[in-house]
Design a protein around this motif. Sequence first.
Motif, short mmCIF file in Angstrom:
data_model
loop_
_atom_site.label_atom_id
_atom_site.label_comp_id
_atom_site.label_asym_id
_atom_site.label_seq_id
_atom_site.Cartn_x
_atom_site.Cartn_y
_atom_site.Cartn_z
N MET A 1 0.86 -1.31 -0.04
CA MET A 1 -0.08 0.13 -0.02
C MET A 1 0.80 1.18 -0.11
SD MET A 1 -3.23 -0.76 2.53
CE MET A 1 -2.84 0.81 3.32
N ARG A 2 0.36 2.23 -0.74
CA ARG A 2 1.26 3.40 -0.86
C ARG A 2 0.41 4.59 -1.24
NH1 ARG A 2 2.00 4.50 -6.35
NH2 ARG A 2 1.19 2.93 -7.68
N VAL A 3 0.82 5.89 -1.14
CA VAL A 3 0.01 6.92 -1.54
C VAL A 3 0.42 6.92 -2.91
CG1 VAL A 3 0.15 9.58 -1.72
CG2 VAL A 3 0.58 8.24 0.46
N ILE A 4 -0.67 7.38 -3.91
CA ILE A 4 -0.55 7.30 -5.52
C ILE A 4 -0.22 8.43 -6.06
CG2 ILE A 4 -2.06 6.83 -7.59
CD1 ILE A 4 -3.58 5.05 -5.81
N SER A 5 -0.69 9.67 -5.63
CA SER A 5 -0.44 10.82 -6.23
C SER A 5 -0.20 11.86 -5.20
CB SER A 5 -1.43 11.06 -7.19
OG SER A 5 -1.05 12.23 -8.05
N GLY A 6 0.07 13.30 -5.61
CA GLY A 6 0.19 14.41 -4.93
C GLY A 6 1.51 14.50 -4.00
N LEU A 13 2.36 3.07 2.81
CA LEU A 13 1.33 3.17 4.16
C LEU A 13 1.39 1.56 4.79
CD1 LEU A 13 -1.56 4.99 2.49
CD2 LEU A 13 0.31 5.75 3.90
N LYS A 14 1.28 1.58 5.91
CA LYS A 14 1.14 0.19 6.74
C LYS A 14 -0.29 -0.16 6.53
CE LYS A 14 4.61 1.57 10.46
NZ LYS A 14 4.89 2.59 9.90
N ALA A 15 -0.50 -1.60 6.43
CA ALA A 15 -1.70 -2.16 6.49
C ALA A 15 -2.21 -2.54 7.92
CB ALA A 15 -2.05 -3.26 5.50
N VAL A 16 -3.46 -2.75 8.23
CA VAL A 16 -3.96 -2.94 9.36
C VAL A 16 -3.67 -4.74 9.63
CG1 VAL A 16 -5.94 -3.17 11.00
CG2 VAL A 16 -5.86 -1.13 9.42
N ALA A 50 -12.00 4.08 8.15
CA ALA A 50 -10.79 4.53 7.56
C ALA A 50 -9.96 3.48 7.48
CB ALA A 50 -10.06 5.74 8.57
N GLY A 51 -9.85 2.20 8.35
CA GLY A 51 -8.91 1.11 8.21
C GLY A 51 -7.54 1.63 8.39
N SER A 52 -6.79 1.55 7.31
CA SER A 52 -5.36 2.13 7.25
C SER A 52 -5.21 3.60 7.14
CB SER A 52 -4.48 1.39 6.41
OG SER A 52 -4.95 1.92 5.28
N GLY A 53 -6.51 4.19 6.82
CA GLY A 53 -6.39 5.76 6.65
C GLY A 53 -6.11 6.06 5.16
N GLY A 54 -5.96 5.02 4.10
CA GLY A 54 -5.35 5.35 2.88
C GLY A 54 -6.10 6.26 2.01
N PHE A 77 -7.06 1.87 14.35
CA PHE A 77 -6.94 3.15 14.96
C PHE A 77 -5.21 3.58 15.20
CE2 PHE A 77 -6.07 5.44 19.07
CZ PHE A 77 -6.83 6.82 18.73
N GLN A 78 -4.59 2.65 15.63
CA GLN A 78 -2.98 2.42 15.97
C GLN A 78 -2.58 2.59 14.20
OE1 GLN A 78 -1.66 2.98 18.52
NE2 GLN A 78 -3.55 2.75 19.75
N THR A 79 -2.95 1.86 13.40
CA THR A 79 -2.36 2.08 12.15
C THR A 79 -2.52 3.26 11.23
OG1 THR A 79 -2.86 -0.34 11.73
CG2 THR A 79 -2.19 0.73 9.94
N ILE A 80 -3.68 3.91 11.57
CA ILE A 80 -4.07 5.18 11.05
C ILE A 80 -2.86 6.33 11.57
CG2 ILE A 80 -5.45 7.21 10.88
CD1 ILE A 80 -7.82 4.88 11.20
N LYS A 81 -3.02 6.23 13.01
CA LYS A 81 -1.90 7.18 13.83
C LYS A 81 -0.52 6.97 13.25
CE LYS A 81 -3.11 8.80 17.77
NZ LYS A 81 -3.53 9.61 18.61
N ALA A 82 -0.15 5.62 13.07
CA ALA A 82 1.17 5.61 12.46
C ALA A 82 1.36 6.00 10.93
CB ALA A 82 1.38 4.07 12.80
N ASN A 83 0.58 5.79 10.34
CA ASN A 83 0.41 6.31 8.95
C ASN A 83 0.87 7.75 8.97
OD1 ASN A 83 0.70 3.75 7.54
ND2 ASN A 83 -1.35 3.39 7.44
#
Length: 189
Positions: A1-6, A13-16, A50-54, A77-83
């Motif tokens: 998982m990664r950020v695609i653009s911008g 990105l970390k996955a849950v 949100a899951g991983s917040g991706g 919740f922990q994964t979103i904060k870490a990402n």
Amino acid sequence: MRVISGTLKGRPLKAVPGSGTRPTTDKVKESIFNMLGPYFDGGTGLDLFAGSGGLGIEALSRGLDSVIFVDRDAKAFQTIKANLEDCQLLDQSEVYRNEATRALKAIVKREIVFDYIFLDPPYKQQKLQQLLEFIDEHKLLNESGYVMCEHGSEITLEESTGRLRKVREETYGIIRISIFSRGMNEESH
């Protein structure tokens, strides 16, 4: 998982952990943002399951000013904060561990209105119609805003819910994306 653009393009990105969440694939994520943006000149977002917040992180990378992330799962919740920390986005975000309806009620009390709302609930527990009704009833979406619903391709959401109108729908294998906007300010796609 990664950020695609911008601004954060390519950032991993970390996955849950575990199999409780299903990350949106890059192909589907790219399609979602091509329908909505693909880039934003500011604005606010809500990533409700949100899951991983991706999705919310992608929206921030593409120009949203701030995003509120909500997921009821502790690992999510922990994964979103870490990402968010890895992407240096903590100052542009709020993260809550809460059930979706309860989170929406808290948002109503704070009188927050969003430009973009991302709804990607677990496919087995579809409550999208009720969520759309709540969003419409409590006017949580700006006049020019959009609600993005990701759901199983076997589900067809109603063409309109209150003032929310379906303006676009695309299917990618087992996934369907439905986009809603308020009123008739959007030309039909």
